[in-house]
Design a protein around this motif. Structure first.
Motif, PDB file in Angstrom:
ATOM      1  N   ARG A 147       9.316   3.439  32.003  1.00 25.88           N
ATOM      2  CA  ARG A 147       8.544   2.444  31.266  1.00 25.88           C
ATOM      3  C   ARG A 147       7.470   1.826  32.159  1.00 25.88           C
ATOM      4  NH1 ARG A 147      11.051  -2.994  28.280  1.00 25.88           N
ATOM      5  NH2 ARG A 147       9.032  -3.924  27.693  1.00 25.88           N
ATOM      6  N   THR A 148       6.277   1.648  31.613  1.00 21.61           N
ATOM      7  CA  THR A 148       5.211   0.973  32.345  1.00 21.61           C
ATOM      8  C   THR A 148       5.052  -0.461  31.835  1.00 21.61           C
ATOM      9  OG1 THR A 148       3.546   1.839  30.815  1.00 21.61           O
ATOM     10  CG2 THR A 148       3.965   3.105  32.835  1.00 21.61           C
ATOM     11  N   PRO A 231      -0.070   0.718  34.534  1.00 19.02           N
ATOM     12  CA  PRO A 231      -1.228   1.581  34.264  1.00 19.02           C
ATOM     13  C   PRO A 231      -2.466   1.070  35.001  1.00 19.02           C
ATOM     14  CG  PRO A 231      -0.090   1.009  32.221  1.00 19.02           C
ATOM     15  CD  PRO A 231       0.473   0.138  33.288  1.00 19.02           C
ATOM     16  N   SER A 233      -5.449   1.353  33.724  1.00 20.70           N
ATOM     17  CA  SER A 233      -6.455   1.003  32.719  1.00 20.70           C
ATOM     18  C   SER A 233      -6.622  -0.502  32.618  1.00 20.70           C
ATOM     19  CB  SER A 233      -6.053   1.567  31.356  1.00 20.70           C
ATOM     20  OG  SER A 233      -4.814   1.020  30.929  1.00 20.70           O
ATOM     21  N   ALA A 235      -6.921  -2.352  30.115  1.00 18.66           N
ATOM     22  CA  ALA A 235      -6.169  -2.962  29.022  1.00 18.66           C
ATOM     23  C   ALA A 235      -4.835  -3.526  29.478  1.00 18.66           C
ATOM     24  CB  ALA A 235      -5.939  -1.934  27.918  1.00 18.66           C
ATOM     25  N   ALA A 236      -4.325  -3.066  30.619  1.00 18.80           N
ATOM     26  CA  ALA A 236      -3.021  -3.510  31.108  1.00 18.80           C
ATOM     27  C   ALA A 236      -3.123  -4.633  32.124  1.00 18.80           C
ATOM     28  CB  ALA A 236      -2.281  -2.335  31.736  1.00 18.80           C
ATOM     29  N   THR A 367      -2.069  -4.519  26.961  1.00 13.86           N
ATOM     30  CA  THR A 367      -1.369  -3.406  26.334  1.00 13.86           C
ATOM     31  C   THR A 367      -1.161  -2.278  27.342  1.00 13.86           C
ATOM     32  OG1 THR A 367      -3.434  -2.410  25.544  1.00 13.86           O
ATOM     33  CG2 THR A 367      -2.296  -3.935  24.059  1.00 13.86           C
ATOM     34  N   VAL A 368      -0.087  -1.539  27.166  1.00 12.68           N
ATOM     35  CA  VAL A 368       0.184  -0.335  27.961  1.00 12.68           C
ATOM     36  C   VAL A 368       0.398   0.811  26.990  1.00 12.68           C
ATOM     37  CG1 VAL A 368       1.179  -1.590  29.889  1.00 12.68           C
ATOM     38  CG2 VAL A 368       2.659  -0.845  28.030  1.00 12.68           C
ATOM     39  N   GLN A 369       0.062   2.002  27.442  1.00 10.89           N
ATOM     40  CA  GLN A 369       0.220   3.183  26.596  1.00 10.89           C
ATOM     41  C   GLN A 369       1.409   4.013  27.043  1.00 10.89           C
ATOM     42  OE1 GLN A 369      -3.555   5.197  26.881  1.00 10.89           O
ATOM     43  NE2 GLN A 369      -4.606   3.689  25.588  1.00 10.89           N
TER      44      GLN A 369
END
Length: 369
Positions: A147-148, A231, A233, A235-236, A367-369
């Motif tokens: 899990r990230t 992540p 990115s 967004a994280a 958010t994370v993907q």
């Protein structure tokens, strides 16, 4: 002895009491005329006063953690270290200590999480500086091995120690409690001072070094993403701070949307303060000086898809006017939210009230993907 140790404070208080008792006992003997008795009385008074003020200062500093070490107090601190070698694929984060979060079950990482003291190396800025990394309990729980997690950089004001963000500003404890209540997703916190050197660099790349903006804007996310399950990115990633740290948080989020999706400024400044603590940050570079004024940047530079949260108070804060101007100047695609208290000073009590809603707000935007 450590500047913030209880042993030093108790030792100073005992010395103060003993010297005061000695002064009372010796005073009749020093009541005679002559330069020697007068000199003795002056010396005793000055010594007692020095110890009294030292005791008060040590007590206040231990409570507020304004100065974490003797080097910080004396202005000889040099927490950044130039890196002359390539990382060679090695981790840019080195764990140098661990401590338990101040939460129920904190002794067990799967229940209370873990706080790691680390040294972070900046690949581009070529500096290394200490930080605390809070890992939530979910990071260690079975079934979450892949899990990230989102991450938030948390910055103190200046002067100030990163320990301020553990207590009296309880960021890990608040994040743990909010996640347990399902008010916020579990999040990794990177707790730091808003500088990579003894100067108040205020997230500016100072000509000749240190490259403070480069470190916080790009080096830090890269290093943490390489060492933990975060992540890379934008967004994280979020960033939050109070006072000078709030300015840094807003500056980095505003000018580096490629690395940060959200920034929170608690009682933030909106341009760097040039004083004896900062020294000359720009060395005549007027373009960089204008760019470091956040209100100027909002008017003159493109705004990315970044979310901001700013806080102020109707009474007790000097940043009410600039905060309102900041809110007015944020334009699409950026977004801005605000918290305005009826009363609140530029202090820990105010920021402690603002931490829970700020972390909830931040967690809802990462958010994370």
């Amino acid at each position: 002895m450590s500047l913030t140790s209880a042993t030093l404070l108790v030792f100073t208080l005992v010395c103060t009491a003993l010297l005061f008792a000695a002064a009372v006992w010796l005073w009749p003997r020093l009541a005679r005329r002559g330069w020697r008795p007068v000199l003795g009385r002056v010396a005793l008074v000055l010594a007692v006063q020095a110890l009294v003020f030292s005791s008060i200062g040590l007590g206040v500093n231990r409570s507020m953690l304004v100065y974490g070490t003797w080097d910080d107090l004396l202005g000889t601190a040099s927490p950044h270290e130039l890196i002359d070698r390539d990382s060679g694929g090695e981790s840019l984060v080195k764990v140098i200590g661990r401590r338990q979060p101040d939460v129920p079950g904190g002794v067990t990482p799967q229940i209370g999480g873990e706080i790691q003291k680390v040294m972070v190396q900046g690949k581009q800025s070529k500096v290394a500086t200490p930080a605390y990394v809070y890992l939530p309990p979910e990071y260690f729980q079975k079934g979450n091995e892949q899990r990230t997690f989102p991450a938030a950089v948390v910055l103190t004001g200046f002067p100030g120690a990163a320990e301020n963000l553990l207590k009296p500003l309880p960021y890990p404890k608040t994040a743990w409690s909010l996640a347990k209540q399902k008010k916020m997703q579990p999040m990794i916190l990177i707790l730091m001072r808003p500088t990579v050197g003894p100067r108040n660099t205020q997230c500016v790349d100072v000509p000749g070094g240190p490259a403070s903006e480069t470190f916080f804007a790009s080096d830090l996310p890269e290093a943490i993403s390489g060492a933990y399950r975060v992540p890379s990115s934008a967004a994280a990633w979020g960033i939050v701070g109070d006072s000078t740290g709030g300015y840094c948080a807003l500056k980095v989020a505003l000018q580096h949307p490629e690395h940060y999706a959200a920034g929170v400024g608690l009682s933030a400044d909106y341009k760097p303060e040039i004083d004896g603590d900062s020294g000359d940050l720009f060395h005549g570079n007027k373009d960089e000086e204008k760019r470091s004024d956040l209100l100027w940047s909002l008017d003159n530079l493109p705004q990315g898809k970044t979310s901001f949260l700013v806080t102020t108070s109707l009474q007790g804060e000097s940043n009410l006017g600039p905060t309102r101007k900041f809110i007015e100047k944020v334009k699409d695609p950026a977004r801005v939210s605000s918290i305005t208290l009826d009363r609140g000073g530029h202090n820990f009590n105010t920021w402690k009230r603002e931490i829970p809603p700020s972390l909830e707000w931040l967690g809802a935007r990462l958010t994370v993907q």
